[in-house]
Scaffold this motif. Sequence first.
Motif, PDB file in Angstrom:
ATOM      1  N   PRO A  99       0.833  -1.205   0.000  1.00 19.37           N
ATOM      2  CA  PRO A  99       0.000   0.000   0.000  1.00 19.37           C
ATOM      3  C   PRO A  99       0.868   1.256   0.000  1.00 19.37           C
ATOM      4  O   PRO A  99       2.013   1.247   0.468  1.00 19.37           O
ATOM      5  N   ARG A 100       0.312   2.323  -0.545  1.00 20.67           N
ATOM      6  CA  ARG A 100       1.046   3.579  -0.583  1.00 20.67           C
ATOM      7  C   ARG A 100       1.310   4.054   0.846  1.00 20.67           C
ATOM      8  O   ARG A 100       0.424   4.086   1.691  1.00 20.67           O
ATOM      9  N   GLY A 101       2.534   4.389   1.122  1.00 18.44           N
ATOM     10  CA  GLY A 101       2.913   4.861   2.451  1.00 18.44           C
ATOM     11  C   GLY A 101       3.414   3.767   3.365  1.00 18.44           C
ATOM     12  O   GLY A 101       4.028   4.061   4.397  1.00 18.44           O
ATOM     13  N   ALA A 102       3.175   2.491   3.026  1.00 19.25           N
ATOM     14  CA  ALA A 102       3.662   1.387   3.850  1.00 19.25           C
ATOM     15  C   ALA A 102       5.124   1.100   3.506  1.00 19.25           C
ATOM     16  O   ALA A 102       5.556   1.287   2.376  1.00 19.25           O
ATOM     17  N   ARG A 103       5.865   0.637   4.472  1.00 19.59           N
ATOM     18  CA  ARG A 103       7.291   0.362   4.246  1.00 19.59           C
ATOM     19  C   ARG A 103       7.561  -1.139   4.356  1.00 19.59           C
ATOM     20  O   ARG A 103       6.910  -1.848   5.118  1.00 19.59           O
ATOM     21  N   ASP A 148       2.023  -1.634   8.160  1.00 22.64           N
ATOM     22  CA  ASP A 148       0.920  -0.724   7.867  1.00 22.64           C
ATOM     23  C   ASP A 148       0.729   0.208   9.065  1.00 22.64           C
ATOM     24  O   ASP A 148       0.038  -0.123  10.038  1.00 22.64           O
ATOM     25  N   GLY A 149       1.355   1.388   8.992  1.00 28.13           N
ATOM     26  CA  GLY A 149       1.280   2.315  10.122  1.00 28.13           C
ATOM     27  C   GLY A 149       2.015   1.743  11.317  1.00 28.13           C
ATOM     28  O   GLY A 149       2.999   1.034  11.201  1.00 28.13           O
ATOM     29  N   GLY A 150       1.507   2.039  12.505  1.00 31.58           N
ATOM     30  CA  GLY A 150       2.156   1.510  13.700  1.00 31.58           C
ATOM     31  C   GLY A 150       1.424   0.335  14.293  1.00 31.58           C
ATOM     32  O   GLY A 150       1.818  -0.179  15.340  1.00 31.58           O
ATOM     33  N   THR A 235      -0.360  -5.041  17.623  1.00 32.10           N
ATOM     34  CA  THR A 235      -0.571  -4.840  19.054  1.00 32.10           C
ATOM     35  C   THR A 235      -2.046  -4.642  19.390  1.00 32.10           C
ATOM     36  O   THR A 235      -2.394  -4.494  20.556  1.00 32.10           O
ATOM     37  N   LYS A 236      -2.890  -4.653  18.372  1.00 35.41           N
ATOM     38  CA  LYS A 236      -4.327  -4.531  18.567  1.00 35.41           C
ATOM     39  C   LYS A 236      -5.024  -5.694  17.870  1.00 35.41           C
ATOM     40  O   LYS A 236      -4.471  -6.267  16.928  1.00 35.41           O
TER      41      LYS A 236
END
Length: 254
Positions: A99-103, A148-150, A235-236
Amino acid sequence: MEEPEERPGVPDAPVAPASSRPRRRGRTVRLIGAAALLGLVAGTCAGYLVQAGREPTKLPPLSQPALRQAKGGVEPLTAAQDPRLRTDGDLRKLLLKRPRGARQEGWVPRDGWMGLAAYARQYTRPAGEFSDLVTDQFRRAAVTGWKDGGAYGVEIRLVQYRQEDSMAAADASHNLESYAEGEPQTDSWAVPGTGDGQAYVHHRPDTKNGYLPVYSAEAHAWRGDVAMEIWIYGTKPVPKKTIMDLAKRQMERL
């Protein structure tokens, strides 16, 4: 010697009266048999006489007319008609894009390939898994993954088998499904369009001292000689929509 058991409710066979005499039928049978034999011989002789008086039937010629060859070449199957045209190429091209923005995470091989030894190390018993993969004719595995984000980390594997002796891709997918179903506090759903593909969300996290609890979800399906694996960690708790969306979109590419 054991006596035969009595059969209640079944009448005994009738007994012939003492004054009756057995019927002499041996001579009658012999006379009938002789007449039948004479009739068979006479019929056979008559058949030979009739056939001998007929003109011989001509046999068809041994050589047959040559069949004309169809003109034009045979059109090759398209990728939609032959799925192996897709999977025999660069298997990495069938993986979902990040996804765009994912590393990309460090656990994913930079070239996108995972060999036999590296794939076996993903299991708790690498040596035994290595032997099983050799028996199952492991061919290669294409891998991608991202953060994907944190909240969540995603890993997708397309594992391909040679399948000369067995349906190894289907067996591998079913084995992973069995492990997932054995986890406590787990929900599962069928992945549409995959036949027997399944997605799982584990509600009980893995916990270790000094670390945050880790929740997980996974999905497994297969198509032809390729088994799909999707793993999500975070973590969720992982929402059902997240794992189902990834599984459906990845299988569509297969």
